[in-house]
Design a protein around this motif. Structure first.
Motif, PDB file in Angstrom:
ATOM      1  N   LEU A 198       4.131  -3.548   8.300  1.00  0.00           N
ATOM      2  CA  LEU A 198       5.553  -3.565   8.030  1.00  0.00           C
ATOM      3  C   LEU A 198       5.832  -2.555   6.929  1.00  0.00           C
ATOM      4  O   LEU A 198       5.243  -2.646   5.840  1.00  0.00           O
ATOM      5  CB  LEU A 198       5.990  -4.964   7.591  1.00  0.00           C
ATOM      6  CG  LEU A 198       7.449  -5.152   7.221  1.00  0.00           C
ATOM      7  CD1 LEU A 198       8.349  -4.947   8.436  1.00  0.00           C
ATOM      8  CD2 LEU A 198       7.656  -6.538   6.632  1.00  0.00           C
ATOM      9  N   VAL A 199       6.673  -1.565   7.214  1.00  0.00           N
ATOM     10  CA  VAL A 199       7.079  -0.602   6.187  1.00  0.00           C
ATOM     11  C   VAL A 199       8.149  -1.286   5.344  1.00  0.00           C
ATOM     12  O   VAL A 199       9.180  -1.717   5.863  1.00  0.00           O
ATOM     13  CB  VAL A 199       7.627   0.705   6.818  1.00  0.00           C
ATOM     14  CG1 VAL A 199       8.130   1.649   5.733  1.00  0.00           C
ATOM     15  CG2 VAL A 199       6.550   1.378   7.668  1.00  0.00           C
ATOM     16  N   ILE A 200       7.892  -1.397   4.038  1.00  0.00           N
ATOM     17  CA  ILE A 200       8.842  -2.071   3.159  1.00  0.00           C
ATOM     18  C   ILE A 200       9.666  -1.091   2.338  1.00  0.00           C
ATOM     19  O   ILE A 200      10.666  -1.487   1.736  1.00  0.00           O
ATOM     20  CB  ILE A 200       8.135  -3.086   2.241  1.00  0.00           C
ATOM     21  CG1 ILE A 200       7.056  -2.414   1.388  1.00  0.00           C
ATOM     22  CG2 ILE A 200       7.547  -4.217   3.067  1.00  0.00           C
ATOM     23  CD1 ILE A 200       6.432  -3.316   0.345  1.00  0.00           C
ATOM     24  N   VAL A 227       5.572   6.304   1.600  1.00  0.00           N
ATOM     25  CA  VAL A 227       5.892   4.979   2.109  1.00  0.00           C
ATOM     26  C   VAL A 227       5.117   3.894   1.352  1.00  0.00           C
ATOM     27  O   VAL A 227       4.100   4.175   0.739  1.00  0.00           O
ATOM     28  CB  VAL A 227       5.583   4.851   3.621  1.00  0.00           C
ATOM     29  CG1 VAL A 227       6.362   5.851   4.437  1.00  0.00           C
ATOM     30  CG2 VAL A 227       4.104   4.982   3.891  1.00  0.00           C
ATOM     31  N   ARG A 228       5.656   2.693   1.450  1.00  0.00           N
ATOM     32  CA  ARG A 228       4.930   1.504   1.045  1.00  0.00           C
ATOM     33  C   ARG A 228       4.949   0.569   2.247  1.00  0.00           C
ATOM     34  O   ARG A 228       5.994   0.330   2.836  1.00  0.00           O
ATOM     35  CB  ARG A 228       5.592   0.818  -0.155  1.00  0.00           C
ATOM     36  CG  ARG A 228       5.340   1.536  -1.443  1.00  0.00           C
ATOM     37  CD  ARG A 228       5.845   0.734  -2.647  1.00  0.00           C
ATOM     38  NE  ARG A 228       6.057   1.667  -3.728  1.00  0.00           N
ATOM     39  CZ  ARG A 228       7.230   2.022  -4.215  1.00  0.00           C
ATOM     40  NH1 ARG A 228       8.334   1.478  -3.766  1.00  0.00           N
ATOM     41  NH2 ARG A 228       7.320   2.912  -5.171  1.00  0.00           N
ATOM     42  N   LEU A 229       3.751   0.097   2.595  1.00  0.00           N
ATOM     43  CA  LEU A 229       3.675  -0.832   3.723  1.00  0.00           C
ATOM     44  C   LEU A 229       2.742  -1.973   3.381  1.00  0.00           C
ATOM     45  O   LEU A 229       1.958  -1.889   2.439  1.00  0.00           O
ATOM     46  CB  LEU A 229       3.254  -0.115   5.008  1.00  0.00           C
ATOM     47  CG  LEU A 229       1.926   0.640   5.064  1.00  0.00           C
ATOM     48  CD1 LEU A 229       0.766  -0.310   5.338  1.00  0.00           C
ATOM     49  CD2 LEU A 229       1.982   1.683   6.150  1.00  0.00           C
ATOM     50  N   ILE A 270       0.870  -1.180   0.000  1.00  0.00           N
ATOM     51  CA  ILE A 270       0.000   0.000   0.000  1.00  0.00           C
ATOM     52  C   ILE A 270       0.903   1.224   0.000  1.00  0.00           C
ATOM     53  O   ILE A 270       1.738   1.386   0.890  1.00  0.00           O
ATOM     54  CB  ILE A 270      -0.900   0.011   1.253  1.00  0.00           C
ATOM     55  CG1 ILE A 270      -1.765  -1.255   1.302  1.00  0.00           C
ATOM     56  CG2 ILE A 270      -1.755   1.274   1.304  1.00  0.00           C
ATOM     57  CD1 ILE A 270      -2.436  -1.499   2.643  1.00  0.00           C
ATOM     58  N   THR A 271       0.762   2.080  -1.016  1.00  0.00           N
ATOM     59  CA  THR A 271       1.567   3.305  -1.113  1.00  0.00           C
ATOM     60  C   THR A 271       0.782   4.459  -0.506  1.00  0.00           C
ATOM     61  O   THR A 271      -0.386   4.664  -0.833  1.00  0.00           O
ATOM     62  CB  THR A 271       1.905   3.618  -2.577  1.00  0.00           C
ATOM     63  OG1 THR A 271       2.622   2.507  -3.139  1.00  0.00           O
ATOM     64  CG2 THR A 271       2.757   4.869  -2.693  1.00  0.00           C
ATOM     65  N   LEU A 272       1.447   5.189   0.392  1.00  0.00           N
ATOM     66  CA  LEU A 272       0.819   6.315   1.080  1.00  0.00           C
ATOM     67  C   LEU A 272       1.746   7.520   1.096  1.00  0.00           C
ATOM     68  O   LEU A 272       2.964   7.362   1.228  1.00  0.00           O
ATOM     69  CB  LEU A 272       0.516   5.949   2.538  1.00  0.00           C
ATOM     70  CG  LEU A 272      -0.397   4.767   2.814  1.00  0.00           C
ATOM     71  CD1 LEU A 272      -0.335   4.396   4.277  1.00  0.00           C
ATOM     72  CD2 LEU A 272      -1.818   5.119   2.416  1.00  0.00           C
ATOM     73  N   ASP A 273       1.187   8.701   0.988  1.00  0.00           N
ATOM     74  CA  ASP A 273       1.895   9.945   1.267  1.00  0.00           C
ATOM     75  C   ASP A 273       1.407  10.388   2.635  1.00  0.00           C
ATOM     76  O   ASP A 273       0.217  10.681   2.794  1.00  0.00           O
ATOM     77  CB  ASP A 273       1.589  11.012   0.214  1.00  0.00           C
ATOM     78  CG  ASP A 273       2.225  10.697  -1.124  1.00  0.00           C
ATOM     79  OD1 ASP A 273       3.438  10.418  -1.135  1.00  0.00           O
ATOM     80  OD2 ASP A 273       1.522  10.708  -2.151  1.00  0.00           O
ATOM     81  N   VAL A 274       2.288  10.384   3.623  1.00  0.00           N
ATOM     82  CA  VAL A 274       1.897  10.719   4.989  1.00  0.00           C
ATOM     83  C   VAL A 274       2.530  12.035   5.414  1.00  0.00           C
ATOM     84  O   VAL A 274       3.576  12.428   4.902  1.00  0.00           O
ATOM     85  CB  VAL A 274       2.284   9.593   5.972  1.00  0.00           C
ATOM     86  CG1 VAL A 274       1.559   8.311   5.599  1.00  0.00           C
ATOM     87  CG2 VAL A 274       3.776   9.364   6.009  1.00  0.00           C
ATOM     88  N   GLN A 275       1.857  12.704   6.344  1.00  0.00           N
ATOM     89  CA  GLN A 275       2.354  13.966   6.886  1.00  0.00           C
ATOM     90  C   GLN A 275       2.527  13.812   8.391  1.00  0.00           C
ATOM     91  O   GLN A 275       1.684  13.201   9.064  1.00  0.00           O
ATOM     92  CB  GLN A 275       1.385  15.098   6.587  1.00  0.00           C
ATOM     93  CG  GLN A 275       1.261  15.388   5.106  1.00  0.00           C
ATOM     94  CD  GLN A 275       0.302  16.535   4.844  1.00  0.00           C
ATOM     95  OE1 GLN A 275      -0.182  17.183   5.773  1.00  0.00           O
ATOM     96  NE2 GLN A 275       0.034  16.798   3.585  1.00  0.00           N
ATOM     97  N   GLU A 317      -9.436  -2.343  11.427  1.00  0.00           N
ATOM     98  CA  GLU A 317      -8.694  -1.256  10.792  1.00  0.00           C
ATOM     99  C   GLU A 317      -7.420  -0.946  11.561  1.00  0.00           C
ATOM    100  O   GLU A 317      -7.260  -1.345  12.707  1.00  0.00           O
ATOM    101  CB  GLU A 317      -9.546   0.012  10.730  1.00  0.00           C
ATOM    102  CG  GLU A 317     -10.767  -0.108   9.862  1.00  0.00           C
ATOM    103  CD  GLU A 317     -11.536   1.192   9.746  1.00  0.00           C
ATOM    104  OE1 GLU A 317     -11.136   2.200  10.377  1.00  0.00           O
ATOM    105  OE2 GLU A 317     -12.539   1.205   9.035  1.00  0.00           O
ATOM    106  N   LEU A 318      -6.532  -0.236  10.897  1.00  0.00           N
ATOM    107  CA  LEU A 318      -5.337   0.314  11.535  1.00  0.00           C
ATOM    108  C   LEU A 318      -5.419   1.829  11.465  1.00  0.00           C
ATOM    109  O   LEU A 318      -5.829   2.391  10.446  1.00  0.00           O
ATOM    110  CB  LEU A 318      -4.069  -0.114  10.789  1.00  0.00           C
ATOM    111  CG  LEU A 318      -3.581  -1.534  10.944  1.00  0.00           C
ATOM    112  CD1 LEU A 318      -2.435  -1.791   9.976  1.00  0.00           C
ATOM    113  CD2 LEU A 318      -3.127  -1.783  12.364  1.00  0.00           C
ATOM    114  N   SER A 319      -5.038   2.483  12.523  1.00  0.00           N
ATOM    115  CA  SER A 319      -4.895   3.931  12.536  1.00  0.00           C
ATOM    116  C   SER A 319      -3.471   4.202  13.005  1.00  0.00           C
ATOM    117  O   SER A 319      -3.095   3.812  14.111  1.00  0.00           O
ATOM    118  CB  SER A 319      -5.914   4.586  13.463  1.00  0.00           C
ATOM    119  OG  SER A 319      -5.827   5.998  13.372  1.00  0.00           O
ATOM    120  N   LEU A 320      -2.685   4.832  12.148  1.00  0.00           N
ATOM    121  CA  LEU A 320      -1.262   5.018  12.406  1.00  0.00           C
ATOM    122  C   LEU A 320      -0.890   6.491  12.398  1.00  0.00           C
ATOM    123  O   LEU A 320      -1.369   7.254  11.558  1.00  0.00           O
ATOM    124  CB  LEU A 320      -0.432   4.288  11.343  1.00  0.00           C
ATOM    125  CG  LEU A 320      -0.722   2.803  11.153  1.00  0.00           C
ATOM    126  CD1 LEU A 320       0.062   2.262   9.962  1.00  0.00           C
ATOM    127  CD2 LEU A 320      -0.399   2.028  12.404  1.00  0.00           C
TER     128      LEU A 320
END
Length: 69
Positions: free
Chosen positions: A34-36, A64-66, A10-15, A53-56
């Motif tokens: 797991l962050v890959i 990131v990709r996780l 899963i690709t995410l742009d996080v702030q 669900e996960l809330s991170l």
């Protein structure tokens, strides 16, 4: 027992400081994540969330990709 990978990457742009919600629809509670790959050093802390669900919370802004376990 070591949990297996349950999702495709899963690709995410996080702030930094902005929670990210992931709903992988596994039919069970996620065992973790797991962050890959990341383009910056980033850590995630789990926050309380609804079942399944996960809330991170990311420590810094990054792409990131996780995978969910």
């Amino acid at each position: 027992m070591i949990p297996g990978i349950a999702t495709e990457p899963i690709t995410l742009d996080v702030q930094a400081g902005i929670p990210v919600r992931i709903a992988p629809q596994l039919g069970r509670e996620p065992a973790g994540w797991l962050v890959i790959w990341s383009d910056a050093p980033v850590q995630f802390h789990a926050l309380p969330t609804v079942a399944g669900e996960l809330s991170l919370m990311p420590s810094t802004s990054a792409r990131v990709r996780l995978v969910v376990l």
